[in-house]
Every structure is written in C-alpha cells, then in structure tokens.
Design a protein around this motif. Structure first.
Motif, PDB file in Angstrom:
ATOM      1  N   LYS A   5       0.753  -1.301  -0.367  1.00 13.25           N
ATOM      2  CA  LYS A   5       0.096  -0.087  -0.345  1.00 13.25           C
ATOM      3  C   LYS A   5       0.777   1.028   0.345  1.00 13.25           C
ATOM      4  CE  LYS A   5      -3.667   2.152   2.592  1.00 13.25           C
ATOM      5  NZ  LYS A   5      -4.825   1.810   4.019  1.00 13.25           N
ATOM      6  N   PHE A   6       1.145   2.132  -1.176  1.00 12.21           N
ATOM      7  CA  PHE A   6       1.439   2.692  -1.469  1.00 12.21           C
ATOM      8  C   PHE A   6       1.284   4.240  -0.872  1.00 12.21           C
ATOM      9  CE2 PHE A   6       4.073   6.600  -2.669  1.00 12.21           C
ATOM     10  CZ  PHE A   6       5.234   6.428  -3.044  1.00 12.21           C
ATOM     11  N   GLN A  13       0.659   5.759  10.084  1.00  7.18           N
ATOM     12  CA  GLN A  13       1.546   5.610   9.674  1.00  7.18           C
ATOM     13  C   GLN A  13       2.307   5.987  11.184  1.00  7.18           C
ATOM     14  OE1 GLN A  13       3.443   8.908   7.579  1.00  7.18           O
ATOM     15  NE2 GLN A  13       5.723   8.107   7.766  1.00  7.18           N
ATOM     16  N   ASP A  14       1.646   6.345  11.576  1.00  3.10           N
ATOM     17  CA  ASP A  14       1.660   6.921  12.909  1.00  3.10           C
ATOM     18  C   ASP A  14       1.257   5.276  14.739  1.00  3.10           C
ATOM     19  OD1 ASP A  14       1.858   9.209  12.563  1.00  3.10           O
ATOM     20  OD2 ASP A  14       0.241  10.189  14.230  1.00  3.10           O
ATOM     21  N   LEU A  15       0.801   4.868  12.960  1.00  6.08           N
ATOM     22  CA  LEU A  15      -0.207   3.575  13.755  1.00  6.08           C
ATOM     23  C   LEU A  15       1.214   2.457  14.239  1.00  6.08           C
ATOM     24  CD1 LEU A  15      -3.584   3.473  13.672  1.00  6.08           C
ATOM     25  CD2 LEU A  15      -2.639   4.086  16.238  1.00  6.08           C
ATOM     26  N   LEU A  16       1.897   2.724  12.543  1.00 12.99           N
ATOM     27  CA  LEU A  16       2.740   1.823  12.137  1.00 12.99           C
ATOM     28  C   LEU A  16       3.915   1.851  12.437  1.00 12.99           C
ATOM     29  CD1 LEU A  16       2.061   1.442   7.963  1.00 12.99           C
ATOM     30  CD2 LEU A  16       1.456  -0.714   9.685  1.00 12.99           C
ATOM     31  N   SER A  17       4.444   3.431  12.812  1.00 15.86           N
ATOM     32  CA  SER A  17       6.163   4.200  13.388  1.00 15.86           C
ATOM     33  C   SER A  17       5.699   3.232  14.997  1.00 15.86           C
ATOM     34  CB  SER A  17       5.588   5.279  13.581  1.00 15.86           C
ATOM     35  OG  SER A  17       6.003   5.667  11.954  1.00 15.86           O
ATOM     36  N   ILE A  34      -0.222   7.195  21.093  1.00 17.54           N
ATOM     37  CA  ILE A  34      -1.135   8.504  20.141  1.00 17.54           C
ATOM     38  C   ILE A  34      -0.842  10.217  20.585  1.00 17.54           C
ATOM     39  CG2 ILE A  34      -2.050   8.697  17.871  1.00 17.54           C
ATOM     40  CD1 ILE A  34       0.004   6.343  17.996  1.00 17.54           C
ATOM     41  N   ASN A  35      -2.645   9.806  21.817  1.00 23.94           N
ATOM     42  CA  ASN A  35      -2.142  11.085  22.298  1.00 23.94           C
ATOM     43  C   ASN A  35      -1.405  12.108  22.617  1.00 23.94           C
ATOM     44  OD1 ASN A  35      -4.486  11.391  20.885  1.00 23.94           O
ATOM     45  ND2 ASN A  35      -5.604  10.384  22.086  1.00 23.94           N
ATOM     46  N   GLU A  36      -0.351  11.759  23.537  1.00 22.62           N
ATOM     47  CA  GLU A  36       0.464  11.730  24.422  1.00 22.62           C
ATOM     48  C   GLU A  36       1.589  12.883  23.088  1.00 22.62           C
ATOM     49  OE1 GLU A  36       2.791   8.749  26.275  1.00 22.62           O
ATOM     50  OE2 GLU A  36       1.012   8.724  28.236  1.00 22.62           O
ATOM     51  N   LEU A  90       5.255   0.684   5.487  1.00 26.70           N
ATOM     52  CA  LEU A  90       5.983   1.797   6.046  1.00 26.70           C
ATOM     53  C   LEU A  90       7.384   2.206   5.254  1.00 26.70           C
ATOM     54  CD1 LEU A  90       5.294   3.738   8.350  1.00 26.70           C
ATOM     55  CD2 LEU A  90       6.792   2.183   9.477  1.00 26.70           C
ATOM     56  N   ILE A  91       8.238   1.712   5.364  1.00 29.82           N
ATOM     57  CA  ILE A  91       9.745   1.926   4.549  1.00 29.82           C
ATOM     58  C   ILE A  91       9.321   2.281   3.442  1.00 29.82           C
ATOM     59  CG2 ILE A  91      11.559   0.837   3.761  1.00 29.82           C
ATOM     60  CD1 ILE A  91      11.302  -1.038   6.001  1.00 29.82           C
ATOM     61  N   LEU A  92       8.473   1.934   2.316  1.00 25.52           N
ATOM     62  CA  LEU A  92       8.790   2.610   1.358  1.00 25.52           C
ATOM     63  C   LEU A  92       7.876   4.288   1.223  1.00 25.52           C
ATOM     64  CD1 LEU A  92       6.382   0.042  -0.968  1.00 25.52           C
ATOM     65  CD2 LEU A  92       8.696   0.858  -1.702  1.00 25.52           C
ATOM     66  N   VAL A  93       7.218   4.501   2.246  1.00 25.59           N
ATOM     67  CA  VAL A  93       6.527   5.475   2.458  1.00 25.59           C
ATOM     68  C   VAL A  93       7.724   6.825   3.157  1.00 25.59           C
ATOM     69  CG1 VAL A  93       4.381   6.976   3.418  1.00 25.59           C
ATOM     70  CG2 VAL A  93       3.758   4.894   2.043  1.00 25.59           C
ATOM     71  N   GLU A  94       8.523   6.063   3.724  1.00 24.37           N
ATOM     72  CA  GLU A  94       9.082   6.845   4.935  1.00 24.37           C
ATOM     73  C   GLU A  94       9.957   7.502   4.146  1.00 24.37           C
ATOM     74  OE1 GLU A  94       9.925   4.561   7.708  1.00 24.37           O
ATOM     75  OE2 GLU A  94       9.049   5.509   8.949  1.00 24.37           O
TER      76      GLU A  94
END
Length: 109
Positions: A5-6, A13-17, A34-36, A90-94
C-alpha cells in the motif's frame, strides 16, 4: 502476496511507526501513546471511535496483525503488531517522503 500500500494516511503511519519497534500494544495503550505525541505537537487527539475502525481496516489490509489475550480478572485484550507487509509499506512511504522533502529543498535553492 499482498500488494504494498503506497498511500498510508497520517494516522496509519503513526500507528505503524509506533508498532514498528515494539512487541505489541493493546488498543487503549496505543490511544494513550498516540495522544501523548499529538498533544506535544498540538494536533487533534485521537478517539476510540477513530482508532478501532482504523486498526480493523489495517488488519484487513494485512498491515498489522492482532492476537487476543485472555486475562483472569480483567477483560481480554487484543494486542496489535506490525506485519512484514506493514513494515515494508511503511519503509516505502518513509523513503518516498524523504525523496520528496529532498526534492522540495533542492527546488528552493
């Protein structure tokens, strides 16, 4: 094999990271972490109503996996981890975002 998924939303992305370097978190733990981070950056906080549908969609897409853990005295918890497909996406998107940022920087000079 699942197609990479590109496009990954900011929340995805936040969740995957978050899941990338950990052995798994349960939903409320993810929400808290996440909220912190969002509060530090003055970004709108995440609600359960947004988190759980996103986690379910990401699991259906093969980006994350979950395991239900039984607790003796408390309700069972579902622990989420990043899948190999999620990590490679995630790596592709980063990498794409880094190239885009470098291109924008070079265009400004």
């Amino acid at each position: 094999m699942a197609k990479h998924k590109f496009y990954i939303s900011g929340l995805e992305q936040d969740l995957l990271s978050l899941l990338k370097n950990n052995n798994g978190f349960y939903g409320l733990e993810i929400l808290k972490l996440i909220n912190e981070a969002r509060l530090k950056h003055k970004v709108k906080i995440l609600t359960r109503g947004s988190l759980y549908p996103t986690l379910e969609r990401m699991e259906n897409q093969g980006l994350i996996a979950s395991v239900k853990s039984k607790q003796e005295k408390t309700p069972s918890r579902r622990y989420y981890t990043i899948s190999s497909h999620g990590l490679s996406s995630l790596i592709l998107v980063e990498e794409y975002r880094k190239r885009l940022s470098a291109w924008r920087s070079s265009d400004e000079t």
